[in-house]
Enzyme design. Structure first.
Site: not given
Length: 398
Positions: A87, A151
Site C-alpha cells: 500500500d 502499513e
C-alpha cells in the site's frame, strides 16, 4: 523444481509493474495477486491472509478487508523473512507531478511513481535477489515473505494481525529484514535497528456553556485545558536511552470551535502525540496521562475525558550476529558500513519484533511520500545486489 529452473526476476520491471497497481491504502488493485504469482513460480507456498474491520462502520471505502500475504519456501530452520507493504500514500495533487504517479515512467535513468521508494522498489529488489540466489543454488533453511496492504493506514488489520495469527499457530521466524527506505543520503549508509513507540491521545474537557458577562452561570473548559496541556508539555519525559533520543510529547491541536465572541464554550479539545524510547511503555504513558488529567479534573471540578491509541511500543534489536551480518553484507556489496540507527517514525517492524530480531534496510528515502517520488534504476539494481549478499551471508553463517 531444481535450482536452475527458477526464473530470474528483473527488479526494475517488477517495481514498475507494482507501481502500475494504484494501491493507495487500503486498496490492493492486484498488487498481491502479482506477488503471489511470482512467488509461487519461485517455489513458495503462498497464503493470503485477509483481515477486515471489526464493524462495517470501520470499513474504508468499498474495501471491507485488508489483503496480506505470507509466503514461505522450505520448512527447515533458520527462516529468514522479508517484510514489506504494497500500500502507498495518496498522490496529492496529481497535476503537480512531472510524471503520472502510477505510470512508472523512466526518465534519464530515474523511475518515477508513487511507491517507487516506499516501498515497492524494496519488495522488487528482495524478490529479484531471491530469484538470483535460487537460480544458482538452493539454501539450507527457509525463506519467507510477510507482505501487508495496511502499513500506510491504521495498521490494525495488516502485519499486526498476521503476526498474531502466525504466533498462535507456532510459526517460527528466526530473523527479519524490513524493506523500508532506511538509507539517508546514500544506499546502505543506514540501517534501522529500533524505533520509538507512539501514543496518540484525544483530550476533551467538558464545561458548561454560558454568556461571558455571567461567568458564574457557566464553567469555562478552555483555561482548564490550557493549564493541563501546559503541564504535559513542560514535563520532561526522560534524558534519552541507549541509541535513542529523548522521548518527546507534542501537542498537535487545540480546538474549541467557538465562533461567538460572547459565549463561554461547552467543550475544549486537544490532541497530542508522544514518541517514546524504551524507558517507557505505551501503557505506562497512558496511565501517566490519565493521572495528570485526573488531577486537573479534581482541581477544576470539570469532567475530563481521554481516549488513547498506542500504535506500538519502542523496540531495539541488540547488536549481535544478525545485525553484524547485515552490516558485513552491505559493506561487502557497497564498500560502506551502515550506521545502526533508531531515528525516524514507526514501521511494521514494531509488530514483527515479538517474533524475531528485526531491522530495516532499503532504498534512500529522500523522496518518499513526496510529489515526484522517484528512484534511480541503478539504485534498485544495487539494492538487489545488497539483498543477495544479505541472504547468502545469513545462511552461510547460520
Amino acid at each position: 523444481m531444481s535450482a536452475a529452473s527458477h526464473p530470474v526476476i528483473d527488479p526494475v520491471e517488477l517495481t514498475r509493474d507494482l507501481i502500475r497497481r494504484p494501491s493507495v491504502t487500503p486498496a490492493d488493485e492486484g498488487a498481491m495477486d502479482l506477488l503471489e504469482r511470482l512467488l509461487t513460480g519461485l517455489g513458495f507456498h503462498c497464503r493470503r491472509m485477509r483481515f477486515g474491520p471489526a464493524s462495517s462502520s470501520e470499513a474504508v471505502g468499498d474495501q471491507a478487508f485488508i489483503e496480506n500475504l505470507y509466503a514461505r519456501r522450505g520448512t527447515a530452520s533458520p527462516n529468514l523473512c522479508f517484510a514489506g507493504h504494497t500500500d502507498v500514500v495518496p498522490t496529492g495533487a496529481a497535476e503537480a507531478w512531472t510524471a503520472a504517479p502510477f505510470e512508472a515512467e523512466v526518465r534519464d535513468g530515474v523511475l518515477y511513481g508513487r511507491g517507487a521508494v516506499d516501498m515497492k522498489g524494496g519488495i522488487a529488489a528482495w524478490i529479484a535477489a531471491v530469484s538470483q540466489v535460487l537460480s544458482e543454488d538452493d539454501i539450507l533453511g527457509s525463506l519467507s515473505f510477510l507482505i501487508t496492504g495496511d502499513e500506510e493506514g491504521p495498521a490494525l488489520h495488516g502485519t499486526r494481525r498476521v503476526v498474531e495469527t502466525l504466533t498462535a499457530e507456532g510459526e517460527v521466524i528466526d530473523a527479519c529484514v524490513v524493506g523500508e527506505p532506511s538509507s539517508q543520503h546514500a544506499l546502505g549508509d543506514t540501517i534501522k535497528i529500533g524505533r520509538r513507540g507512539s501514543v496518540n491521545s484525544w483530550i476533551t474537557v467538558h464545561g458548561r456553556q454560558g454568556h461571558v458577562a455571567y461567568p458564574d452561570r457557566a464553567a469555562n473548559p478552555a483555561p482548564v485545558l490550557a493549564r493541563l496541556m501546559a503541564r504535559l508539555a513542560d514535563h520532561r519525559l526522560d534524558d534519552g536511552y541507549e541509541a535513542f533520543q529523548p522521548s518527546n510529547l507534542e501537542i498537535t491541536t487545540i480546538d474549541i470551535g467557538n465562533p461567538a465572541m460572547n459565549v463561554i464554550p461547552a467543550e475544549a479539545r486537544a490532541r497530542l502525540n508522544i514518541r517514546f524510547n524504551p524507558n517507557h511503555t505505551g501503557d505506562g504513558l497512558i496511565a501517566w496521562l490519565n493521572a495528570m488529567a485526573g488531577e486537573a479534573q479534581a482541581e477544576s471540578g470539570l469532567r475530563i475525558e481521554l481516549e488513547h491509541l498506542c500504535s506500538g511500543d519502542a523496540f531495539l534489536t541488540e547488536t549481535g550476529p544478525f545485525v553484524t551480518g547485515v552490516q558485513d553484507a552491505v559493506e561487502a556489496a557497497l564498500g560502506r558500513r551502515p550506521e545502526a540507527s533508531t531515528t525516524g517514525g514507526t514501521s511494521d517492524a514494531r509488530f514483527i519484533r515479538s517474533m524475531a530480531p528485526v531491522l530495516e534496510l532499503g532504498l534512500v528515502g529522500q523522496t518518499m511520500h513526496q510529489i515526484d517520488e522517484r528512484v534511480p534504476l541503478a539504485e534498485i539494481e544495487a539494492l538487489t545486489g545488497v539483498y543477495r549478499r544479505v541472504i547468502t551471508t545469513f545462511f552461510d553463517r547460520a
